[in-house]
Write an enzyme that holds these catalytic residues in place. Structure first.
Site, PDB file in Angstrom:
ATOM      1  N   GLN A 192       0.848  -1.197   0.000  1.00 56.67           N
ATOM      2  CA  GLN A 192       0.000   0.000   0.000  1.00 56.67           C
ATOM      3  C   GLN A 192       0.879   1.241   0.000  1.00 56.67           C
ATOM      4  OE1 GLN A 192      -3.327  -0.767   3.160  1.00 56.67           O
ATOM      5  NE2 GLN A 192      -1.631  -2.120   3.586  1.00 56.67           N
ATOM      6  N   ASN A 193       2.184   1.032   0.089  1.00 60.12           N
ATOM      7  CA  ASN A 193       3.083   2.174   0.211  1.00 60.12           C
ATOM      8  C   ASN A 193       3.359   2.801  -1.150  1.00 60.12           C
ATOM      9  OD1 ASN A 193       3.071   1.503   2.846  1.00 60.12           O
ATOM     10  ND2 ASN A 193       5.088   0.531   2.858  1.00 60.12           N
TER      11      ASN A 193
ATOM     12  N   HIS B 260      -1.604   1.561  -4.153  1.00 57.39           N
ATOM     13  CA  HIS B 260      -1.998   2.957  -3.927  1.00 57.39           C
ATOM     14  C   HIS B 260      -1.169   3.939  -4.738  1.00 57.39           C
ATOM     15  CE1 HIS B 260      -4.003   1.821   0.201  1.00 57.39           C
ATOM     16  NE2 HIS B 260      -4.670   1.392  -0.851  1.00 57.39           N
TER      17      HIS B 260
ATOM     18  N   CYS C 155      -1.616  14.423 -14.937  1.00 57.96           N
ATOM     19  CA  CYS C 155      -2.505  15.591 -14.843  1.00 57.96           C
ATOM     20  C   CYS C 155      -3.849  15.180 -14.264  1.00 57.96           C
ATOM     21  CB  CYS C 155      -2.632  16.322 -16.169  1.00 57.96           C
ATOM     22  SG  CYS C 155      -3.738  15.580 -17.367  1.00 57.96           S
TER      23      CYS C 155
ATOM     24  N   THR D  92       0.795  -3.000   8.615  1.00 59.28           N
ATOM     25  CA  THR D  92      -0.429  -2.313   8.184  1.00 59.28           C
ATOM     26  C   THR D  92      -1.487  -2.414   9.273  1.00 59.28           C
ATOM     27  OG1 THR D  92      -2.182  -2.142   6.519  1.00 59.28           O
ATOM     28  CG2 THR D  92      -1.270  -4.350   6.887  1.00 59.28           C
TER      29      THR D  92
ATOM     30  N   ASN E 293       3.927  -6.912  13.383  1.00 58.41           N
ATOM     31  CA  ASN E 293       3.407  -5.589  13.746  1.00 58.41           C
ATOM     32  C   ASN E 293       3.586  -5.427  15.258  1.00 58.41           C
ATOM     33  OD1 ASN E 293       1.686  -3.273  14.230  1.00 58.41           O
ATOM     34  ND2 ASN E 293       0.676  -3.736  12.293  1.00 58.41           N
ATOM     35  N   PRO E 294       4.106  -4.291  15.699  1.00 56.07           N
ATOM     36  CA  PRO E 294       4.262  -4.121  17.156  1.00 56.07           C
ATOM     37  C   PRO E 294       2.934  -4.017  17.896  1.00 56.07           C
ATOM     38  CG  PRO E 294       5.210  -2.227  15.953  1.00 56.07           C
ATOM     39  CD  PRO E 294       4.680  -3.184  14.926  1.00 56.07           C
TER      40      PRO E 294
END
Ligand code: APR
Length: 266
Positions: free
Chosen positions: A107-108, A125, A133, A202, A227-228
């Site tokens: 997603q980064n 993403h 434009c 995430t 994940n922490p």
């Protein structure tokens, strides 16, 4: 040497991955945090703690305040150019060498996976440095923004598209916009076919990207989370590893290597 919790987590994760041939690594902002790129939703340090996403990350915001939005994304693009991928990125490249496939679905928008050498990366993403434009999507070469490396913080008027005059916008997916259809299709395919999904950094709160771990679980894949802090996936993960990306991923790569080459045991 005494075994620690981290060793035990690394061993459990390596156990699950031993025998897996097709791995998908699903990453979010926490993957880049130790490289110096802020996350979005961490209390205090996340970008959305200081900035309002509705004023910066929607097409309406760009229409209302193009210079504010463009300036903010140029600041982020410049920040990303000054950082380096940490050891966790290299570990992913390393562990992918023994697999049939290792697809990174991220997603980064910072391009750090590619800079570290990951070759199969799906960006859900978009990219901070892929300008186009606003009205017609004509691509705009970032090198035309000659001062990208030295821009001050603050408002910057977006330049006009050389083809149609519409203002140039960052090539990221904003809230309310569709994800790139080809990236979504490839990510769904990879997740549907994988043996294991490694979810790193995430919050699992932003859909449709957050559907991917649930899809993997439905298909019977093993799920390892790094994940922490707990996330909606934690209770369903086969291994829920409370550690940061730059700590856990090198430990995982090392544990896998020791399994493959027992003579390397310390
Ligand atoms: N290592 C691993 N995980 C970490 C680390 C770290 N060093 N630091 C923080 N985390 C975790 C946090 O605990 C949190 O669960 O990373 C997660 C970051 O969550 P978010 O900030 O919500 O980022 P993300 O999930 O990528 O957001 C999804 O939201 O605003 C949008 O488009 C933006 O792509 C982004 C999407």
């Amino acid at each position: 040497m005494r075994a620690t919790h981290a060793d035990a987590d690394a061993a459990r994760a390596a156990n699950l991955l031993t025998g897996a041939r097709r791995l998908v690594v699903f990453t979010g902002a926490g993957m880049s945090q130790e490289s110096g790129v802020p996350t979005f939703r961490d209390a205090q340090t996340g970008l959305w703690a200081s900035f309002n996403p509705e004023e910066l990350a929607t097409p309406e915001a760009f229409r209302r305040h193009p210079a504010r939005v463009f300036g903010w994304y140029l600041w982020r693009a410049r920040l990303v150019r000054t950082v380096e991928p940490h050891a966790g990125y290299a570990a992913l490249v390393h562990l992918s060498a023994d697999l049939e496939s290792c697809v990174v679905v991220t997603q980064n928008v910072d391009g750090l996976h590619q800079r570290a050498g990951s070759s199969d990366v799906i960006e859900l993403h978009g990219r901070l440095d892929a300008f186009r434009c606003f009205d017609r999507g004509h691509p705009f070469d970032a090198s035309r923004l000659a001062t990208l490396g030295s821009l001050p913080e603050g408002d910057v008027d977006p330049p006009p598209c050389p083809t149609c005059g519409s203002p140039i916008r960052p090539g990221v997916v904003w809230f309310g916009e569709m994800l790139p259809a080809d990236a979504v299709a490839r990510a769904n395919d990879a997740v549907t076919q994988c043996d294991a999904l490694l979810v790193v950094g995430t919050s699992g709160l932003v859909y449709p990207a957050a559907e991917l771990p649930w899809l993997a679980l439905d298909r019977g894949a093993k799920l390892i989370e790094v994940n922490p802090t707990p996330t909606p996936f934690s209770s369903r993960a086969h291994v829920s590893w409370r550690a940061t990306a730059a700590t856990a991923l090198p430990a995982l790569a090392q544990a896998l290597e020791q399994r493959a080459n027992p003579q390397l045991q310390p």
